[in-house]
Design an enzyme around this catalytic site. Structure first.
Site, PDB file in Angstrom:
ATOM      1  N   HIS A 125     -64.410  -1.410  41.634  1.00  0.00           N
ATOM      2  CA  HIS A 125     -64.708  -1.046  40.242  1.00  0.00           C
ATOM      3  C   HIS A 125     -63.678   0.016  39.845  1.00  0.00           C
ATOM      4  O   HIS A 125     -64.004   1.186  39.676  1.00  0.00           O
ATOM      5  CB  HIS A 125     -66.143  -0.511  40.183  1.00  0.00           C
ATOM      6  N   ARG A 180     -65.975  -8.466  34.060  1.00  0.00           N
ATOM      7  CA  ARG A 180     -66.913  -8.138  35.151  1.00  0.00           C
ATOM      8  C   ARG A 180     -67.530  -9.439  35.647  1.00  0.00           C
ATOM      9  O   ARG A 180     -67.913 -10.297  34.858  1.00  0.00           O
ATOM     10  CB  ARG A 180     -68.006  -7.211  34.640  1.00  0.00           C
ATOM     11  N   LYS A 192     -72.143 -23.723  31.084  1.00  0.00           N
ATOM     12  CA  LYS A 192     -71.890 -25.172  31.065  1.00  0.00           C
ATOM     13  C   LYS A 192     -71.086 -25.604  32.280  1.00  0.00           C
ATOM     14  O   LYS A 192     -70.710 -26.746  32.421  1.00  0.00           O
ATOM     15  CB  LYS A 192     -71.087 -25.540  29.810  1.00  0.00           C
ATOM     16  N   ARG A 216     -72.580   0.959  29.989  1.00  0.00           N
ATOM     17  CA  ARG A 216     -71.480   1.910  29.913  1.00  0.00           C
ATOM     18  C   ARG A 216     -70.109   1.267  29.964  1.00  0.00           C
ATOM     19  O   ARG A 216     -69.240   1.542  29.164  1.00  0.00           O
ATOM     20  CB  ARG A 216     -71.501   2.875  31.098  1.00  0.00           C
ATOM     21  N   THR A 217     -69.914   0.420  30.976  1.00  0.00           N
ATOM     22  CA  THR A 217     -68.557  -0.068  31.184  1.00  0.00           C
ATOM     23  C   THR A 217     -68.105  -0.886  29.978  1.00  0.00           C
ATOM     24  O   THR A 217     -67.037  -0.658  29.422  1.00  0.00           O
ATOM     25  CB  THR A 217     -68.477  -0.885  32.496  1.00  0.00           C
TER      26      THR A 217
HETATM   27  C1  NCD Z   1     -72.098   0.835  38.330  1.00  0.00           C
HETATM   28  C2  NCD Z   1     -71.705  -0.603  38.518  1.00  0.00           C
HETATM   29  O1  NCD Z   1     -71.869  -1.435  37.632  1.00  0.00           O
HETATM   30  O2  NCD Z   1     -71.201  -0.886  39.590  1.00  0.00           O
HETATM   31  N1  NCD Z   1     -72.313   1.170  36.997  1.00  0.00           N
HETATM   32  C3  NCD Z   1     -71.268   1.418  36.169  1.00  0.00           C
HETATM   33  O3  NCD Z   1     -70.334   0.660  36.046  1.00  0.00           O
HETATM   34  N2  NCD Z   1     -71.275   2.589  35.518  1.00  0.00           N
HETATM   35  C4  NCD Z   1     -73.174   1.264  39.230  1.00  0.00           C
HETATM   36  C5  NCD Z   1     -74.492   0.543  39.163  1.00  0.00           C
HETATM   37  O4  NCD Z   1     -74.657  -0.491  38.535  1.00  0.00           O
HETATM   38  O5  NCD Z   1     -75.409   1.053  39.830  1.00  0.00           O
END
Ligand code: NCD
Length: 309
Positions: free
Chosen positions: A129, A101, A80, A51-52
């Site tokens: 997040h 991320r 590396k 999703r993100t």
């Molecule tokens: C969450 C995350 O990555 O922290 N998911 C997301 O970004 N929609 C929650 C999860 O991974 O459970």
């Protein structure tokens, strides 16, 4: 240079502007389809995501921009031994804005120093997040029509869940929020959040061990996945993974206008039978994530629809 590393980097007023802009994008998509023409977003994902990452990429595409990036540490020079700050510094020459991320808490903060393009934290370990938080705030505001005077239950992995940690910080700034933390003892909210947020700001909260006992009180139920990847041993994960499962029976006592949220991915903590309940908001929530990221990208790049018309 403006970055988004922690949800508290944005003031309440700025959040309102972002949510207003996201609402306007939903209503007038055509107005925004070229505002980021010739701009590039790099998505640097050292940890898996669906999703993100895809919502960031879709967001940039719907603004008329382009995207580049990688979706796992293995497919980047991190394998590396390159440092995150070197990777980000190099990429800042290729892109106008970066979404990153990383499994290590604080990695985006370290990477942001000396950076000449905006960087967005798309999740750092169990820490923050902020764009999920914007997604969550947008969902709450659209579903409830307000961000204050609410009782919000957060259920599942409150120890490792960064979406929970970020959302608590953000919601703590609104009036009269009553927080109910629902988890097994082993997955309870870290003490630092209880002290730094609830106690410091004198915010009403309680910790309970079942969702049934608080269901009738809730305006929002925020479900989360048990974060397998952050456990130190498999046996603990197996013991706790099915701690809280929401099903139709548990919803019998819930308010009629309860809003059930989940950042997704869901494993089995919400029975699929709940998906058809009008109170289930989690798929809508994932969609709002794209629009609020469009608003964020525009804001950090300093572009607006009006100057492009
Ligand atoms: C969450 C995350 O990555 O922290 N998911 C997301 O970004 N929609 C929650 C999860 O991974 O459970």
């Amino acid at each position: 240079m403006r970055h988004l590393i922690d949800p508290m980097d944005l003031s309440v007023e700025e959040i309102n502007h972002l949510l207003d802009l996201a609402d306007d994008i939903i209503l007038h998509k055509e107005k925004y389809q070229e505002v980021c023409k010739h701009k590039k977003l790099a998505t640097l994902f050292f940890e898996p995501s669906t999703r993100t990452r895809l919502s960031f990429e879709a967001a940039m595409m719907e603004l008329g921009g382009n995207v580049l990036g990688f979706s796992s540490a293995n497919s980047s020079s991190a394998s590396k031994g390159e440092s995150v700050s070197d990777t980000v510094r190099v990429v800042s020459g290729y892109a106008d804005i970066i979404a990153m991320r990383h499994p290590k808490e604080g990695a985006p903060y370290a990477a942001a120093r000396k950076l000449s393009v905006p960087i967005i934290n798309a999740g750092d370990g169990g820490h923050n997040h902020p764009t999920q938080t914007l997604t969550d705030l947008m969902t709450i505001r659209r579903e409830k029509g307000k961000l204050d005077n609410l009782t919000i239950g957060m259920c599942g992995d409150l120890k490792f869940g960064r979406t929970v940690h970020s959302l608590i910080k953000a919601m703590s700034r609104y009036e009269n929020i009553n927080f109910i933390m629902i988890s097994p003892e082993e997955l309870r909210l870290p003490d630092y959040i209880i002290k730094d947020v609830f106690e410091k700001k004198n915010i009403k909260y309680k910790e309970v061990r079942t969702m049934e006992e608080v269901m009738p009180e809730l305006d929002i139920l925020y479900m989360t996945r048990v974060q397998k990847e952050r456990f130190f041993n498999e046996a603990d994960y197996i013991r706790l993974k099915d701690s809280f499962i929401l099903d139709e029976r548990k919803l019998l006592d819930a308010k009629e206008d309860l809003c059930i949220m989940h950042p997704l991915p869901r494993v089995n903590e919400i029975s699929t039978k709940v998906d058809d309940d009008p109170r289930a908001c989690y798929f809508k929530q994932a969609l709002y994530g794209k629009y609020v990221r469009m608003a964020l990208i525009m804001t950090l790049l300093g572009v607006s629809a009006d100057e492009n018309r």
